[in-house]
Design a protein around this motif. Structure first.
Motif, PDB file in Angstrom:
ATOM      1  N   VAL A 133       0.792  -1.233   0.000  1.00  0.00           N
ATOM      2  CA  VAL A 133       0.000   0.000   0.000  1.00  0.00           C
ATOM      3  C   VAL A 133       0.824   1.283   0.000  1.00  0.00           C
ATOM      4  CG1 VAL A 133      -2.009  -1.072   1.059  1.00  0.00           C
ATOM      5  CG2 VAL A 133      -0.240  -0.068   2.525  1.00  0.00           C
ATOM      6  N   GLU A 134       2.038   1.263   0.519  1.00  0.00           N
ATOM      7  CA  GLU A 134       2.819   2.499   0.597  1.00  0.00           C
ATOM      8  C   GLU A 134       3.448   2.838  -0.746  1.00  0.00           C
ATOM      9  OE1 GLU A 134       5.665   3.065   3.608  1.00  0.00           O
ATOM     10  OE2 GLU A 134       4.182   3.175   5.219  1.00  0.00           O
ATOM     11  N   ILE A 155       0.545  -2.706 -10.181  1.00  0.00           N
ATOM     12  CA  ILE A 155       1.076  -1.811  -9.149  1.00  0.00           C
ATOM     13  C   ILE A 155       1.186  -0.392  -9.705  1.00  0.00           C
ATOM     14  CG2 ILE A 155       2.820  -1.510  -7.374  1.00  0.00           C
ATOM     15  CD1 ILE A 155       3.846  -4.271  -7.867  1.00  0.00           C
ATOM     16  N   VAL A 156       1.552  -0.267 -10.967  1.00  0.00           N
ATOM     17  CA  VAL A 156       1.612   1.049 -11.595  1.00  0.00           C
ATOM     18  C   VAL A 156       0.258   1.731 -11.512  1.00  0.00           C
ATOM     19  CG1 VAL A 156       1.900   2.265 -13.789  1.00  0.00           C
ATOM     20  CG2 VAL A 156       3.531   0.487 -13.127  1.00  0.00           C
ATOM     21  N   ASP A 161      -3.339   5.942  -9.274  1.00  0.00           N
ATOM     22  CA  ASP A 161      -4.532   6.292  -8.500  1.00  0.00           C
ATOM     23  C   ASP A 161      -4.181   7.075  -7.241  1.00  0.00           C
ATOM     24  OD1 ASP A 161      -6.100   4.978 -10.351  1.00  0.00           O
ATOM     25  OD2 ASP A 161      -6.296   3.134  -9.172  1.00  0.00           O
ATOM     26  N   GLY A 162      -2.944   6.909  -6.754  1.00  0.00           N
ATOM     27  CA  GLY A 162      -2.535   7.562  -5.514  1.00  0.00           C
ATOM     28  C   GLY A 162      -1.830   8.891  -5.706  1.00  0.00           C
ATOM     29  N   GLY A 167       0.779  16.804  -7.871  1.00  0.00           N
ATOM     30  CA  GLY A 167       1.529  16.098  -8.898  1.00  0.00           C
ATOM     31  C   GLY A 167       2.442  14.999  -8.425  1.00  0.00           C
ATOM     32  N   GLY A 168       2.701  14.928  -7.119  1.00  0.00           N
ATOM     33  CA  GLY A 168       3.613  13.915  -6.595  1.00  0.00           C
ATOM     34  C   GLY A 168       2.910  12.875  -5.754  1.00  0.00           C
ATOM     35  N   TRP A 169       3.667  12.278  -4.819  1.00  0.00           N
ATOM     36  CA  TRP A 169       3.147  11.207  -3.984  1.00  0.00           C
ATOM     37  C   TRP A 169       3.633  11.393  -2.555  1.00  0.00           C
ATOM     38  CZ3 TRP A 169       4.577  10.743  -8.989  1.00  0.00           C
ATOM     39  CH2 TRP A 169       3.678  10.112  -9.876  1.00  0.00           C
TER      40      TRP A 169
END
Length: 338
Positions: A133-134, A155-156, A161-162, A167-169
């Protein structure tokens, strides 16, 4: 020809006398040798030096230290007392990828299948190549999976979706964070770029990669947007290896790889980071590893890849030399003041 490309440079000789993983990348990235000259040296990563040492520590089930993110016998109390460990399957596979362990080798293909069969994530028992999940973990799992020929498209999609509005994570998104982080974003970007290298990517993954890059470029790789100050002083130091940690050299190495893969020129917004790297060169022409992992204790590791904090590091030096070579040669070719 760039000064650091010359074969009589003593620092280049020092790199060529280092570990096989450093030698083959020096031949390719600094000396510009064709694959026919460095391919044999790359294969030696499996049989000599750091790569061989890591592979010798692999369990019969394909895992390292009996677990995925943490060793199989690791507890929450041990995490608090010892710090984050770096000996399980996830960090070891990431390191083997960075060393250049040949993904087409029989040993690599056997490892992929053993991990598919036996390795499960600590989070909720998910199969290793399904990710968890991370974002940081999934980003590097995409990078490693794509590198070793695994289909990681699912996974991509989870990473896409996250993506956050800026624009980032951020790995803290599930705990309420609404802003991206430098650390999480670089981990995801490396995964998306490796996926693109392996498969060509998709319109969606390329768009996400570009938005993550823009997140970092708007901040000139190290500054806050709010006040223009350095976002975190640790970003100015150099890790060896980085694991999940961000620093400006890691970011520049990423943008160099992106530039080569996409045949694009360096973005001028990285110039301050480039000059920071240049300013950190030691008197003997090398670069040092100068920080340990955030938090104490630092956590168990199989062995060290350098001679200690403040000492010259072949890995840091290789990265610094190749990003400067990329920048300087592009500048010379264009005749512009980047």
């Amino acid at each position: 020809m760039s000064q650091i490309s010359k074969t009589d440079d003593p620092v280049v000789h020092w790199l060529l006398e280092s570990d096989p993983s450093i030698k083959w990348q020096t031949m390719r990235d600094i000396l510009g040798k064709p694959e026919s000259e460095w391919a044999a040296e790359r294969k030696e990563v499996e049989f000599e030096g750091w790569g061989a040492r890591l592979l010798s520590l692999q369990g019969e089930d394909g895992q390292w230290d009996g677990g995925s993110f943490c060793p199989g016998d690791f507890t929450a109390e041990m995490f608090r007392e010892e710090g984050q460990p770096w000996t399980a399957t996830y960090p070891t596979l990431n390191q083997l990828r960075e060393l250049g362990f040949d993904p087409s080798s029989e040993r690599a293909m056997r490892t992929v299948e053993l991990i598919r069969k036996n390795c499960r994530w600590d989070h909720d028992g998910q199969p290793y190549w399904d990710g968890e999940v991370e974002e940081c973990i999934n980003g590097q799992t995409v990078a490693t999976g794509a590198y070793f020929g695994v289909d990681v498209s699912h996974i991509v999609k989870r990473l896409l979706d996250g993506r956050m509005e800026d624009g980032g994570w951020n790995c803290e998104s599930e705990r309420g964070s609404v802003r991206s982080s430098f650390d999480s974003t670089i981990n995801v970007l490396e995964g998306l770029l490796e996926y693109e290298r392996a498969t060509g990517g998709t319109n969606e993954s390329v768009s996400a990669r570009k938005s993550g890059e823009e997140y970092l470029l708007k901040r000139r790789l190290m500054f806050r947007l709010s006040d223009g100050e350095v976002a975190d002083k640790k970003y100015l130091g150099f890790f060896d290896p980085n694991h999940w940690h961000y620093d400006v050299l890691r970011a520049l190495d990423y943008f160099r790889n992106q530039s080569i893969l996409t045949s694009s020129a360096p973005d001028p917004r990285v110039k301050e980071a480039i000059e920071h790297i240049r300013s950190r060169r030691l008197g003997d022409g090398k670069w040092a590893v100068d920080q340990d992992y955030k938090g104490k204790p630092a956590g168990r590791e199989w062995f060290s890849f350098h001679d200690g904090i403040g000492k010259p590091s072949p890995w840091v030096t290789l990265r610094a030399m190749r990003v400067l070579k990329w920048w300087d040669e592009t500048h010379q070719a264009s005749g512009s003041d980047l």
